[in-house]
Design a protein around this motif. Structure first.
Motif, PDB file in Angstrom:
ATOM      1  N   GLY A  35       0.768  -1.232   0.000  1.00 45.74           N
ATOM      2  CA  GLY A  35       0.000   0.000   0.000  1.00 45.74           C
ATOM      3  C   GLY A  35       0.798   1.279   0.000  1.00 45.74           C
ATOM      4  N   ASP A  36       0.069   2.387   0.197  1.00 41.78           N
ATOM      5  CA  ASP A  36       0.582   3.746   0.011  1.00 41.78           C
ATOM      6  C   ASP A  36       1.061   3.918  -1.422  1.00 41.78           C
ATOM      7  OD1 ASP A  36      -0.130   4.767   2.428  1.00 41.78           O
ATOM      8  OD2 ASP A  36       1.895   5.273   3.080  1.00 41.78           O
ATOM      9  N   LEU A  37       0.148   3.676  -2.340  1.00 37.34           N
ATOM     10  CA  LEU A  37       0.452   3.856  -3.756  1.00 37.34           C
ATOM     11  C   LEU A  37       0.558   5.338  -4.102  1.00 37.34           C
ATOM     12  CD1 LEU A  37      -2.009   1.238  -5.322  1.00 37.34           C
ATOM     13  CD2 LEU A  37       0.295   0.887  -4.442  1.00 37.34           C
ATOM     14  N   VAL A  38      -0.153   6.170  -3.345  1.00 38.94           N
ATOM     15  CA  VAL A  38      -0.217   7.598  -3.656  1.00 38.94           C
ATOM     16  C   VAL A  38       0.330   8.418  -2.494  1.00 38.94           C
ATOM     17  CG1 VAL A  38      -2.226   7.194  -5.120  1.00 38.94           C
ATOM     18  CG2 VAL A  38      -2.562   7.860  -2.737  1.00 38.94           C
ATOM     19  N   GLY A  39       0.392   9.742  -2.714  1.00 38.58           N
ATOM     20  CA  GLY A  39       0.850  10.647  -1.661  1.00 38.58           C
ATOM     21  C   GLY A  39       2.300  11.048  -1.835  1.00 38.58           C
ATOM     22  N   TYR A  40       2.597  12.337  -1.723  1.00 40.96           N
ATOM     23  CA  TYR A  40       3.931  12.923  -1.821  1.00 40.96           C
ATOM     24  C   TYR A  40       4.455  12.984  -3.256  1.00 40.96           C
ATOM     25  CZ  TYR A  40       4.069  12.142   3.240  1.00 40.96           C
ATOM     26  OH  TYR A  40       3.780  12.135   4.574  1.00 40.96           O
ATOM     27  N   GLY A  41       4.343  11.894  -3.998  1.00 41.19           N
ATOM     28  CA  GLY A  41       4.953  11.815  -5.323  1.00 41.19           C
ATOM     29  C   GLY A  41       4.102  12.394  -6.432  1.00 41.19           C
ATOM     30  N   PRO A  42       4.709  12.619  -7.625  1.00 46.49           N
ATOM     31  CA  PRO A  42       4.064  13.367  -8.700  1.00 46.49           C
ATOM     32  C   PRO A  42       3.186  12.561  -9.659  1.00 46.49           C
ATOM     33  CG  PRO A  42       6.334  12.944  -9.294  1.00 46.49           C
ATOM     34  CD  PRO A  42       6.142  12.372  -7.912  1.00 46.49           C
ATOM     35  N   HIS A  43       3.205  11.213  -9.561  1.00 43.56           N
ATOM     36  CA  HIS A  43       2.492  10.416 -10.558  1.00 43.56           C
ATOM     37  C   HIS A  43       1.586   9.361  -9.912  1.00 43.56           C
ATOM     38  CE1 HIS A  43       4.914  12.352 -13.599  1.00 43.56           C
ATOM     39  NE2 HIS A  43       6.033  11.899 -13.052  1.00 43.56           N
ATOM     40  N   PRO A  44       0.611   9.766  -9.097  1.00 46.77           N
ATOM     41  CA  PRO A  44      -0.239   8.793  -8.410  1.00 46.77           C
ATOM     42  C   PRO A  44      -1.076   7.940  -9.357  1.00 46.77           C
ATOM     43  CG  PRO A  44      -1.125  11.018  -8.177  1.00 46.77           C
ATOM     44  CD  PRO A  44       0.238  11.156  -8.771  1.00 46.77           C
ATOM     45  N   ASN A  45      -1.627   8.537 -10.406  1.00 46.59           N
ATOM     46  CA  ASN A  45      -2.481   7.771 -11.321  1.00 46.59           C
ATOM     47  C   ASN A  45      -1.680   6.719 -12.089  1.00 46.59           C
ATOM     48  OD1 ASN A  45      -5.064   9.141 -10.887  1.00 46.59           O
ATOM     49  ND2 ASN A  45      -4.093  10.909 -11.842  1.00 46.59           N
ATOM     50  N   ALA A  46      -0.497   7.097 -12.554  1.00 46.70           N
ATOM     51  CA  ALA A  46       0.329   6.161 -13.315  1.00 46.70           C
ATOM     52  C   ALA A  46       0.756   4.973 -12.458  1.00 46.70           C
ATOM     53  CB  ALA A  46       1.555   6.882 -13.870  1.00 46.70           C
ATOM     54  N   VAL A  47       1.069   5.229 -11.193  1.00 44.10           N
ATOM     55  CA  VAL A  47       1.469   4.155 -10.286  1.00 44.10           C
ATOM     56  C   VAL A  47       0.325   3.170 -10.088  1.00 44.10           C
ATOM     57  CG1 VAL A  47       1.976   3.639  -7.868  1.00 44.10           C
ATOM     58  CG2 VAL A  47       3.306   5.364  -9.080  1.00 44.10           C
ATOM     59  N   SER A  53      -2.746  -2.991 -13.693  1.00 44.41           N
ATOM     60  CA  SER A  53      -2.524  -3.710 -14.956  1.00 44.41           C
ATOM     61  C   SER A  53      -1.788  -5.022 -14.730  1.00 44.41           C
ATOM     62  CB  SER A  53      -1.758  -2.830 -15.938  1.00 44.41           C
ATOM     63  OG  SER A  53      -0.414  -2.620 -15.505  1.00 44.41           O
ATOM     64  N   LEU A  54      -0.947  -5.059 -13.693  1.00 37.54           N
ATOM     65  CA  LEU A  54      -0.187  -6.270 -13.380  1.00 37.54           C
ATOM     66  C   LEU A  54      -0.922  -7.160 -12.382  1.00 37.54           C
ATOM     67  CD1 LEU A  54       3.379  -4.692 -13.087  1.00 37.54           C
ATOM     68  CD2 LEU A  54       2.437  -6.001 -15.010  1.00 37.54           C
ATOM     69  N   ALA A  55      -2.100  -6.717 -11.933  1.00 30.92           N
ATOM     70  CA  ALA A  55      -2.924  -7.479 -10.986  1.00 30.92           C
ATOM     71  C   ALA A  55      -2.132  -7.889  -9.751  1.00 30.92           C
ATOM     72  CB  ALA A  55      -3.520  -8.711 -11.668  1.00 30.92           C
ATOM     73  N   ILE A  56      -1.353  -6.941  -9.202  1.00 36.32           N
ATOM     74  CA  ILE A  56      -0.551  -7.206  -8.011  1.00 36.32           C
ATOM     75  C   ILE A  56      -1.443  -7.089  -6.775  1.00 36.32           C
ATOM     76  CG2 ILE A  56       1.363  -6.387  -6.579  1.00 36.32           C
ATOM     77  CD1 ILE A  56       2.714  -5.432  -9.146  1.00 36.32           C
ATOM     78  N   PRO A  57      -1.585  -8.154  -5.971  1.00 33.39           N
ATOM     79  CA  PRO A  57      -2.372  -8.057  -4.731  1.00 33.39           C
ATOM     80  C   PRO A  57      -1.800  -6.966  -3.830  1.00 33.39           C
ATOM     81  CG  PRO A  57      -1.831 -10.339  -5.235  1.00 33.39           C
ATOM     82  CD  PRO A  57      -1.018  -9.495  -6.166  1.00 33.39           C
ATOM     83  N   THR A  58      -2.666  -6.070  -3.357  1.00 35.97           N
ATOM     84  CA  THR A  58      -2.210  -4.874  -2.650  1.00 35.97           C
ATOM     85  C   THR A  58      -3.073  -4.599  -1.432  1.00 35.97           C
ATOM     86  OG1 THR A  58      -1.421  -3.903  -4.726  1.00 35.97           O
ATOM     87  CG2 THR A  58      -1.773  -2.396  -2.893  1.00 35.97           C
ATOM     88  N   CYS A  59      -2.437  -4.249  -0.309  1.00 31.50           N
ATOM     89  CA  CYS A  59      -3.140  -3.791   0.898  1.00 31.50           C
ATOM     90  C   CYS A  59      -3.420  -2.293   0.774  1.00 31.50           C
ATOM     91  CB  CYS A  59      -2.293  -4.020   2.150  1.00 31.50           C
ATOM     92  SG  CYS A  59      -1.787  -5.703   2.441  1.00 31.50           S
ATOM     93  N   GLN A  60      -4.377  -1.831   1.544  1.00 29.75           N
ATOM     94  CA  GLN A  60      -4.649  -0.402   1.598  1.00 29.75           C
ATOM     95  C   GLN A  60      -3.701   0.265   2.593  1.00 29.75           C
ATOM     96  OE1 GLN A  60      -8.136   1.476   3.626  1.00 29.75           O
ATOM     97  NE2 GLN A  60      -8.789   1.964   1.533  1.00 29.75           N
ATOM     98  N   GLY A  61      -2.963   1.270   2.119  1.00 31.14           N
ATOM     99  CA  GLY A  61      -2.075   2.008   2.991  1.00 31.14           C
ATOM    100  C   GLY A  61      -2.780   3.188   3.630  1.00 31.14           C
TER     101      GLY A  61
END
Length: 271
Positions: A35-47, A53-61
């Protein structure tokens, strides 16, 4: 089977690409994100689009939660008033540029993931915002792992990678039971447990700008902390270009956290 675990990408698309390339070089069978895919950095949507797209299992940060539920969903505070101002600016900017489908994706992310004897969380099994620092009390650390029923707890949130083994053997605790006047000692056996912190892909705080993640080999039970170089200056330039606080670029380039000393200790998040 080899498992790669990464955390805290924070909108740093350049770092994510570098880590994914390194993962490809190591013949990884599964990839998990904490998790923590977004925040601080400039490209949240691309991340987020790359992770999806890679279907990586992800926790919510915690940042993912804040973008969905509102700033400081945990009702925490920052270490200083100035740090709070910068955090709010980053949240407002991210909240404005995030795509609706990205917000929906962040909202449905699970709190934790399991894979056999492995458990994956962002902060701790109790809260996305709780820091499991490497020096946390051993009893507290053991409780956090035991609460999951797993043997290895993978976490992030601190942005500092580490592996901690907890070999408590026979534990003895003193409890006061209802209806009893005197506390009683209770003992139980605790097998070897481990906490593995994956550090941070997009905003490392271990003293270098390199992205970090971990590889766990299920066959050999070996844990490897990976450190990946990438063009962090490109991300720093994008931070400035997007109008985010320049201090974010400063600390990314140095792999350090920057927080002023709090004048009022009650202003510090205790979770």
């Amino acid at each position: 089977m080899k498992i790669a675990v990464m955390s805290c990408i924070h909108g740093n698309y350049e770092a994510l690409n570098a880590v994914l390339s390194d993962i490809d070089d190591h013949n990884i069978d599964k990839v998990y994100c904490l998790g923590d895919l977004v925040g601080y950095g400039p490209h949240p949507n691309a991340v987020v689009e790359m992770i999806r797209s890679l279907a990586i299992p992800t926790c919510q940060g915690c940042w993912d939660e804040d973008i969905v539920e509102g700033l400081n969903a945990c009702e925490c505070s920052y270490p200083s008033v100035l740090a709070e101002k910068r955090g709010k600016l980053a949240h407002e900017w991210t909240n404005q540029v995030i795509h609706s489908e990205v917000r929906e994706y962040l909202a449905q992310l699970p709190f934790s993931l399991r894979d056999g004897n492995l458990c994956f969380v962002h902060g701790s099994p109790h809260n996305q915002h709780e820091y499991l620092m490497p020096e946390v009390d051993a009893f507290v650390a053991m409780e956090r792992v035991l609460a999951t029923g797993a043997d290895i707890l993978f976490c992030g949130h601190t942005h500092v990678p580490y592996v901690r083994s907890l070999d408590a053997g026979q534990l003895q605790i003193r409890v006061k039971l209802t209806g009893k006047s005197e506390p009683q000692d209770t003992s139980f056996s605790a097998p070897l447990k481990r906490i593995v912190n994956a550090g941070s892909v997009g905003e490392p705080r271990h003293g270098r700008p390199n992205a970090t993640y971990v590889i766990y080999d299920n066959d050999t039970d070996q844990i490897t902390l990976r450190e990946v170089e990438y063009d962090y200056q490109k991300t720093c330039a994008a931070i400035i270009e997007k109008g985010l606080p320049p201090i974010f670029a400063w600390r990314l380039a140095r792999g350090l956290e920057f927080a002023e000393r709090a004048d009022d200790p009650t202003h510090v998040c205790e979770r």
